[in-house]
Design an enzyme around this catalytic site. Structure first.
Site, PDB file in Angstrom:
ATOM      1  N   SER A   1      79.619  35.664  66.576  1.00  0.00           N
ATOM      2  CA  SER A   1      79.860  34.297  67.043  1.00  0.00           C
ATOM      3  C   SER A   1      78.553  33.523  66.991  1.00  0.00           C
ATOM      4  O   SER A   1      77.466  34.099  67.139  1.00  0.00           O
ATOM      5  CB  SER A   1      80.380  34.314  68.484  1.00  0.00           C
ATOM      6  OG  SER A   1      80.422  33.001  69.031  1.00  0.00           O
TER       7      SER A   1
ATOM      8  N   TYR B   1      79.609  37.202  77.304  1.00  0.00           N
ATOM      9  CA  TYR B   1      80.086  37.002  75.935  1.00  0.00           C
ATOM     10  C   TYR B   1      78.920  36.891  74.955  1.00  0.00           C
ATOM     11  O   TYR B   1      78.913  37.525  73.891  1.00  0.00           O
ATOM     12  CB  TYR B   1      80.950  35.745  75.884  1.00  0.00           C
ATOM     13  CG  TYR B   1      81.699  35.552  74.583  1.00  0.00           C
ATOM     14  CD1 TYR B   1      82.981  36.073  74.417  1.00  0.00           C
ATOM     15  CD2 TYR B   1      81.143  34.834  73.531  1.00  0.00           C
ATOM     16  CE1 TYR B   1      83.676  35.890  73.224  1.00  0.00           C
ATOM     17  CE2 TYR B   1      81.826  34.647  72.347  1.00  0.00           C
ATOM     18  CZ  TYR B   1      83.094  35.182  72.194  1.00  0.00           C
ATOM     19  OH  TYR B   1      83.773  35.005  71.018  1.00  0.00           O
TER      20      TYR B   1
END
Length: 257
Positions: free
Chosen positions: A146, A159
């Site tokens: 990501s 995350y």
């Protein structure tokens, strides 16, 4: 068991979103695909939909798997070998998609461990147990990381840490596996993973698209086409890399006036 030379890919977290988009792109490129997910109902539905809609030369099959459970991973790889007889590409996409963990002072160890178990330990476990088959085929791995591994919003520590770790795992595996198995990562930016009907009913705002140099928010197929390239022989000189696919969003200097 498949008897021909059709390449076989395993895509984790493929019941919806980016994983489903990756599976679609691979099927269109002539691969056979094993979809895995923790959601059996959605996974079976996705496999049936892709088999019906893609008109693919390969085959598609769903296998239930929890990437954070090593016994589940082992069972999945055993079933894949029995059903397909080979593995040429692994796409580690499964993950908990919600990046907001709230204020770090309130982030519990349980929540932290749960996210890392799926988003970082999961790709390690699946790669670990897939490497034998991938060595035999001279295959490749693509990890879905990501842009949050490179930049952050507030309250996203778990995350961001998992995705940053996944980028590091990518280059570590690439060096360890050398010429036997190539390993790369793709870091998507903003991808609209809602189904087409939802996108029509509730379209994104103009400002959402204008934040991107290419003028639009991404779609799962944008990531799927890049993954298909990275798994192909055309990418044979690329390993250990993290390719950012974000429509140029992270390259724009944005100042609020």
């Amino acid at each position: 068991m498949v008897e021909d030379d059709t390449p076989v890919a395993l895509v984790t977290g493929a019941a919806r979103g980016i994983g489903k988009g990756v599976a679609t792109s691979l099927l269109k490129a002539g691969w056979s695909v094993a979809l895995t997910d923790i959601d059996e109902v959605a996974g079976q539905a996705a496999a049936e939909e892709l088999a019906r809609l893609c008109g693919a030369s390969g085959r598609v099959e769903f296998i239930l798997m929890d990437v954070s459970d090593e016994s589940s991973v082992v069972a999945c790889l055993e079933q894949l070998e029995e059903d397909f007889g080979r593995l040429d590409g692994l796409v580690n996409n499964a993950g908990i998609a919600d990046p907001d963990n709230g204020p770090v002072e309130q982030l519990t160890l349980e929540a932290w461990n749960r996210l890392l178990a799926t988003n970082l330990t999961g790709p390690f476990l699946v790669s670990k147990h897939a490497i034998g088959l991938l060595r035999e085929s001279g295959g490749a791995i693509v990890n879905i990381a990501s842009t949050r591994a490179l930049q952050s919003e507030a309250n996203t520590e778990a995350y961001a840490s998992a995705k940053g770790g996944l980028v590091a795992l990518t280059h570590a595996l690439a060096v360890s596996l050398g010429s036997a198995v190539r390993v790369n990562a793709v870091s998507p930016g903003w991808i609209d993973t809602r189904d087409s009907q939802q996108q029509r009913i509730d379209p994104l705002r103009s400002i959402d698209h204008q934040q991107h140099a290419v003028g639009r928010v991404g779609q799962p197929g944008d990531i799927g086409s890049l993954v298909a390239f990275l798994l192909s022989p055309a990418a044979g000189f690329i390993t250990g890399q993290n390719l950012v696919a974000d429509g140029g969003m992270t390259r724009q200097m944005i100042y609020v006036e």
